[in-house]
Design an enzyme around this catalytic site. Structure first.
Site, mmCIF file in Angstrom:
data_model
loop_
_atom_site.group_PDB
_atom_site.id
_atom_site.type_symbol
_atom_site.label_atom_id
_atom_site.label_comp_id
_atom_site.label_asym_id
_atom_site.label_seq_id
_atom_site.Cartn_x
_atom_site.Cartn_y
_atom_site.Cartn_z
ATOM 1 N N ARG A 11 11.159 -16.091 2.285
ATOM 2 C CA ARG A 11 11.695 -17.478 2.161
ATOM 3 C C ARG A 11 13.151 -17.336 2.028
ATOM 4 N NH1 ARG A 11 10.250 -19.531 -2.900
ATOM 5 N NH2 ARG A 11 9.515 -17.414 -3.760
ATOM 6 N N TYR A 142 20.948 -15.392 -15.606
ATOM 7 C CA TYR A 142 21.348 -15.232 -14.402
ATOM 8 C C TYR A 142 22.776 -14.833 -13.938
ATOM 9 C CZ TYR A 142 21.388 -16.849 -9.426
ATOM 10 O OH TYR A 142 21.460 -16.963 -7.925
#
Ligand code: NDP
Length: 234
Positions: A11, A142
Site C-alpha cells: 500500500r 514514532y
C-alpha cells in the site's frame, strides 16, 4: 535489470516505490504483513510476513533473493504510526513501534548485506520521516524510531562504503496514504499552510526520490538524508 526488495509494498508509499521500479523493467519482490487484497492489486510478486520477527525476516529475504537471483537494492519502507501523548503510550505500543519502524529495517539490512558484499555493490534506501529529524509532539515513539533509522543509515553507510554499498535515507513529509486517514481536514490544512509548496505529498513524490538514490546517478551519494516534504522542514 536490477533485483529489488521493497518492504511494506502492498500500500501507500511502498506500492508506489514497487511500481516505479517495475515500470523501469527491474525485478521486484515486496514484503507485506497482512493485507492480502491490497498486495494482490499491486500485481508484483510478494511475500507475506512480519518484519518485527528476525526469524521471519531471515526466511523472507532468502526466499526473495532466491526468486530474484540476488539482491541489488533493498528499500526499507514498512512502517506504522501512532498518535498519542507520551503518558498514554503503553510498553506494548512502544515496543511495537520500535520493532516495526527501526528493528525491522535492521533485520532486513542484516539479512541482505551478504548478497551485496558478494557483488561488491548494492544500495539500501531507508524510509524515515521528517519527524525523525525534528520530532513530533504526540509521536515520541514514532519520532524516536525514525531518528534511529537515520542513525542506522549513517553508521551503515560508513561501514559498507568501502565494500561498494551505498546506504541513504528519505524523510517524507505528510504523504497522502492510509497512514494519515485519521487526520481531520483541518489538521491536514494546517500542515499545508506551513508547507512552502502548499500541498501534501503523493506516494509517487517519495518513490521518485527512492528511485534516484537507488540508481547509478547517485553513485557518489551515501549516508545522506533526503527530505521529500515540500519545504516543511528546511
Ligand atoms: P501505509 O500504512 O500506507 O503502509 C504501510 C506498509 O507497511 C504496508 O504495506 C504494511 O503491510 C507494511 N507493514 C506494516 N507493518 C509491517 C510489519 N510488521 N511487517 C511487514 N510489513 C508491515 O504507510 P505509508 O505508505 O504511509 O508509509 C510507508 C513508510 O513511510 C512508513 O515507514 C512511514 O513511517 C513512512 N512515512 C510516511 C509518511 C506519510 O505521511 N504517509 C510520512 C513520513 C514517513 P499491510 O498492507 O499488509 O498492512
Amino acid at each position: 535489470m536490477r533485483n529489488i526488495i521493497v518492504t511494506g509494498g502492498s500500500r501507500g508509499i511502498g506500492a508506489a516505490i514497487v511500481r516505479r521500479f517495475a515500470e523501469n523493467g527491474d525485478n521486484v519482490v515486496f514484503l507485506y504483513r497482512s493485507n492480502d487484497r491490497a498486495a494482490a492489486e499491486v500485481g508484483v510478486p510478494c511475500i507475506k510476513g512480519d518484519i518485527r520477527d528476525p526469524e521471519e525476516v531471515k526466511k523472507m529475504i532468502s526466499r526473495a533473493a532466491d526468486y530474484l537471483g540476488g539482491i541489488d537494492v533493498l528499500v526499507n519502507n514498512a512502517g506504522i504510526a501512532q498518535s498519542a501523548l507520551m503518558g498514554d503510550i503503553s510498553d506494548t505500543d512502544y515496543m511495537n513501534m520500535i520493532n516495526t519502524d527501526l528493528s525491522g529495517a535492521f533485520y532486513c539490512c542484516r539479512q541482505a548485506i551478504p548478497y551485496f558484499l558478494r557483488n561488491h555493490s548494492g544500495a539500501i534506501v531507508n524510509i524515515s520521516s521528517m519527524w525523525g529529524e525534528v520530532g513530533a509532539s504526540m509521536e515520541v515513539h514514532y519520532s524516536a524510531a525514525k531518528a534511529g533509522l537515520i542513525g542506522l543509515t549513517k553508521a551503515l553507510a560508513k561501514e559498507l562504503g568501502p565494500s561498494g554499498v551505498r546506504v541513504n535515507c528519505v524523510t517524507p513529509g505528510m504523504i497522502d496514504t492510509d497512514m494519515n486517514r485519521g487526520y481531520s481536514k483541518v489538521d491536514i490544512q494546517a500542515i499545508v499552510d506551513e508547507t512552502p509548496l502548499m500541498r501534501i505529498g503523493k506516494p509517487e513524490d517519495v518513490a521518485e526520490a527512492v528511485f534516484f538514490l537507488a540508481s547509478d546517478k547517485a553513485s557518489f551519494i551515501t549516508g545522506q538524508v533526503l527530505g521529500v516534504n515540500g519545504g516543511y522542514v528546511i
